[in-house]
Scaffold this motif. Structure first.
Motif, PDB file in Angstrom:
ATOM      1  N   ILE A  10      52.558 -78.136  72.576  1.00 43.95           N
ATOM      2  CA  ILE A  10      51.571 -78.386  71.855  1.00 43.95           C
ATOM      3  C   ILE A  10      51.004 -76.820  71.269  1.00 43.95           C
ATOM      4  N   LEU A  11      51.135 -75.842  72.056  1.00 41.43           N
ATOM      5  CA  LEU A  11      51.100 -74.370  71.666  1.00 41.43           C
ATOM      6  C   LEU A  11      52.049 -74.135  70.583  1.00 41.43           C
ATOM      7  N   LEU A  65      46.156 -79.657  68.692  1.00 45.46           N
ATOM      8  CA  LEU A  65      45.531 -78.354  68.946  1.00 45.46           C
ATOM      9  C   LEU A  65      44.574 -77.841  68.025  1.00 45.46           C
ATOM     10  N   ARG A  66      43.464 -77.245  68.571  1.00 45.41           N
ATOM     11  CA  ARG A  66      42.547 -76.832  67.508  1.00 45.41           C
ATOM     12  C   ARG A  66      42.404 -75.301  67.757  1.00 45.41           C
ATOM     13  N   ARG A  67      42.323 -74.520  66.907  1.00 47.12           N
ATOM     14  CA  ARG A  67      42.308 -73.036  66.969  1.00 47.12           C
ATOM     15  C   ARG A  67      41.017 -72.519  66.444  1.00 47.12           C
ATOM     16  N   ASP A  68      40.352 -71.356  66.828  1.00 45.68           N
ATOM     17  CA  ASP A  68      39.433 -70.858  66.174  1.00 45.68           C
ATOM     18  C   ASP A  68      39.742 -69.767  65.075  1.00 45.68           C
ATOM     19  N   ARG A  75      43.378 -68.458  67.770  1.00 47.95           N
ATOM     20  CA  ARG A  75      43.423 -68.496  69.232  1.00 47.95           C
ATOM     21  C   ARG A  75      43.287 -70.001  69.498  1.00 47.95           C
ATOM     22  N   PRO A  76      44.231 -70.747  70.430  1.00 47.00           N
ATOM     23  CA  PRO A  76      43.707 -72.202  70.838  1.00 47.00           C
ATOM     24  C   PRO A  76      42.595 -72.304  71.621  1.00 47.00           C
ATOM     25  N   VAL A  77      41.843 -73.087  71.224  1.00 50.06           N
ATOM     26  CA  VAL A  77      40.385 -73.227  72.036  1.00 50.06           C
ATOM     27  C   VAL A  77      40.132 -74.791  72.643  1.00 50.06           C
ATOM     28  N   ALA A  78      40.812 -75.696  72.099  1.00 52.10           N
ATOM     29  CA  ALA A  78      40.603 -77.052  72.592  1.00 52.10           C
ATOM     30  C   ALA A  78      41.902 -77.761  72.187  1.00 52.10           C
TER      31      ALA A  78
END
Length: 690
Positions: free
Chosen positions: A243-244, A271-274, A278-281
């Motif tokens: 996922i990352l 994957l959701r990033r800000d 950066r991965p956040v959720a």
């Protein structure tokens, strides 16, 4: 005033005495009228002044203000803010009626004016005003009644709220969109779950509640894998790595409901990033395929039973044909995916601002993107790849044996900064990431990595570091120069002015003894008292500028004297403690530490609200340690920046920087309501061994 004449009473001496009485009464009445007239003029002047101030206040108000006649609706006056708001000149606005600029019927305007006139109540609300250019603005108004010179007027306060209403409408529209999206997600039949990067559930829709039987209160904050007793097709660590790396994952997993029923679901993870990448959720969508799996198993069993009844050759041909068609379709899909992926990779490879390379174990270039070729000073890939030896032309780090050995040992290198020499003799600084690609047997096939040119960033950092060193040096020199000047002025006051005043006092005492019987003795005594006061002030000023105790008895005695002065000049109790160990210290460091502690004690007096302060001096190893602790209100040292001085003098920032320039450092420990402890650490001079 009406004056009633009473009949004159004649006295024995005649009627003249009665007339005189009336004249006196008239004179008294005239005096009272004169006094009343004076008081009236004073009140009239005060009213005129008050009216002038009121007009000045209205004219310069930040809100728009206009005055109109409630009977004719004619605009009588408007302040500067209203004229700027609508774009009219003062002469233009007074030629209009209220109906010319308000987008409202005349009937409604008159009705509002009557409310103010009859009920004497405030009328307020939102209106639309027409500007000079024809555009409309949204305003918020408040109308009130004014009585002046037996006439009634209405004053309207106007505030432009166009921007506020536009922002409000925009926020309401966004809120409606978000509400609709949330409703759509919540009514979805699939289970939609959001988990943070530690696997804790942060969102649990109605589909998930119906699917698994857990309410939102039961699910939120729990680990999703443990809550649903999930069985994955591979290790969870591998799935998270995918996922990352790819940003998504999908596959079949087995989960259990609250009642213990086992479900087979097809799960899609995204994957959701800000904003900073950066991965956040992780968004997880689970589709229940339990029944489909059962149907597939049943179908498979039926198919096997059917195949056993059909002739062996026919069954084999049908299965072979089916497999062939499926394989051809799957191969075409895979080829399409590979082609699109290759196009995206090529576009990223060619247009990346970061250099990308691949080399074999002998250092031959297998692949390089245009950014790396330009960085190395070549015009094309052919020219770059044709170079057999880089030792004469350039020295890239990835060709070095040390880097290769490290890659063989660790497998990967991140953030390695190096210096490259280019063919034209110039030098650049780069940051590298590299890894070794190996086969199943662990043998290295090739090396690949990325290169980022950080020369400009490095040069900028070096300049910043150089400027900081210069600033620290200048600050230290300034502090020493200031203390030398203080010492010089204190010495001048003590050795010259103080001595002269002392001699003058002695001589005045001698003269006073000679003139005891003379009338000048009292004057000489008074002069001598003034000289004594001047001597006392001179000594006090000498100690404030540069206390001699610092140079005569040393730092610790001077610090103890400082705490005594603090206790004498304030209600704060002081405590001083020293380990009594000899501490060899330079003049510059002694002056800096004394000045720093003095500034800290001043801060305790001004800002802490403390009732007690303690100064401790020790010698840990080869350093001197000074603790200044108080029981005041304290502050949150993790949030409040003490790098900026809050008051005149050193300030915490200046103390820290000057200590750092001389090899020391400062530590601040504080908490709200727990007092403050500031620790100064400075190196001692090396003692010579005889």
């Amino acid at each position: 005033m009406r004056i009633t004449k009473e009949p004159v009473k004649k006295s024995r001496t005649g009627g003249e005495r009665g007339i005189a009485g009336e004249v006196k009464a008239l004179m008294k009445t005239a005096a009272r009228l004169q006094n009343a007239l004076k008081r009236f003029r004073t009140v009239e002047k005060a009213l005129e002044d008050s009216e002038a101030k009121y007009r000045l206040l209205v004219k310069h108000s930040s809100d728009g203000v206009l005055l109109f006649d409630p009977h004719t609706l004619e605009i009588l006056e408007a302040n500067t803010s209203f004229l700027l708001m609508t774009g009219y000149e003062e002469k233009e606005i007074t030629s209009f009626r209220l109906t010319d600029i308000i987008l409202m019927s005349k009937k409604e305007i008159i009705a509002n004016a009557k409310k103010v006139l009859q009920k004497k109540e405030l009328v307020f609300g939102l209106r639309k005003y027409r500007k000079k250019d024809g555009t409309l603005i949204d305003v918020e108004i408040t109308s009130s009644l004014i009585n002046h010179n037996n006439a009634k007027f209405i004053m309207v306060n106007v505030r432009d709220v166009s921007d506020r209403l536009r922002s409000q409408h925009k926020l309401e529209k966004q809120a409606d969109i978000l509400r609709e999206q949330a409703e759509i997600i919540d009514i979805a039949e699939d289970a939609i779950i959001v988990q943070d990067m530690k696997g804790r559930i942060t969102f649990w829709n109605n589909g998930a509640r119906g699917r698994y039987g857990f309410t939102s209160e039961e699910a939120l904050g729990k680990n999703v894998s443990r809550l649903l007793r999930t069985k994955f097709p591979e290790k969870v660590e591998n799935i998270r790595k995918k996922i990352l790396f790819k940003g998504k994952w999908d596959g079949e997993i087995t989960q259990k409901t609250k009642s213990g029923r086992e479900l087979v679901v097809f799960s899609k993870w995204k994957l959701r990033r800000d904003e900073k990448g950066r991965p956040v959720a992780i968004l997880e969508i689970n589709n229940d395929i339990t029944e489909r799996k059962r149907a597939e198993r049943s179908l498979e069993e039926s198919k096997k039973e059917l195949e056993s009844r059909v002739a062996l050759r026919t069954s084999e041909l049908m299965n072979a044909n089916s497999r062939l068609v499926f394989e051809l379709k799957r191969r075409k899909q895979v080829e399409d995916l590979l082609r699109r992926a290759a196009e995206r990779y090529k576009d990223l490879f060619d247009n990346s601002p970061i250099g990308i390379y691949r080399i074999d174990q002998d250092g031959r270039i297998l692949m390089a993107n245009p950014a790396l070729i330009r960085m190395m000073g070549y015009a094309s890939y052919d020219e770059f790849s044709s170079v057999r030896s880089f030792k004469k032309s350039c020295e890239p780090t990835y060709l070095g044996k040390k880097i290769k050995d490290r890659l063989e040992k660790e497998g990967r290198i991140r953030g390695f900064e190096a210096r490259w020499k280019l063919p034209d003799g110039s030098v650049i600084y780069v940051s590298e990431n590299a890894r070794a690609i190996k086969d199943d047997d662990g043998k290295t096939l090739y090396y690949e990595g990325t290169v980022e040119d950080i020369s400009e960033r490095r040069q900028t950092q070096e300049r910043i570091d150089q400027y900081q060193r210069q600033l620290r040096s200048l600050a230290s020199e300034l502090s020493l120069a200031e203390e030398r000047e203080r010492r010089r002025i204190a010495t001048l006051l003590h050795d010259h002015i103080g001595q002269m005043l002392a001699v003058s006092k002695i001589k005045l005492g001698s003269i006073q003894d000679v003139l005891k019987d003379n009338g000048l003795a009292d004057e000489i005594k008074e002069i001598r008292d003034h000289v004594g006061q001047a001597i006392k002030i001179t000594r006090s000023l000498t100690f404030e500028l540069s206390p001699p105790i610092l140079y005569d008895l040393g730092l610790e005695a001077a610090l103890e004297w400082l705490t005594e002065q603090l206790e004498e000049q304030s209600s704060i109790r002081r405590e001083f403690e020293s380990d009594g160990v000899y501490k060899p210290i330079s003049d510059g460091m002694r002056v800096l530490l004394f000045t720093a502690v003095r500034e800290l004690l001043v801060n305790v007096t001004k800002h802490s609200g403390a009732s007690q302060v303690k100064v401790t001096v020790r010698r840990p190893d080869g350093n001197i340690s000074i603790h200044v602790a108080d029981n005041g209100s304290g502050f949150n040292a993790s949030k409040r920046s003490y790098h900026i001085a809050e008051a005149r003098g050193f300030g915490l920032f200046s103390i820290r920087e000057r200590l750092h320039s001389l090899g020391g450092h400062m530590d601040v420990r504080s908490g709200v309501g727990r007092g403050t402890r500031i620790i100064l650490i400075a190196p001692l001079e090396h003692e010579e061994v005889e």
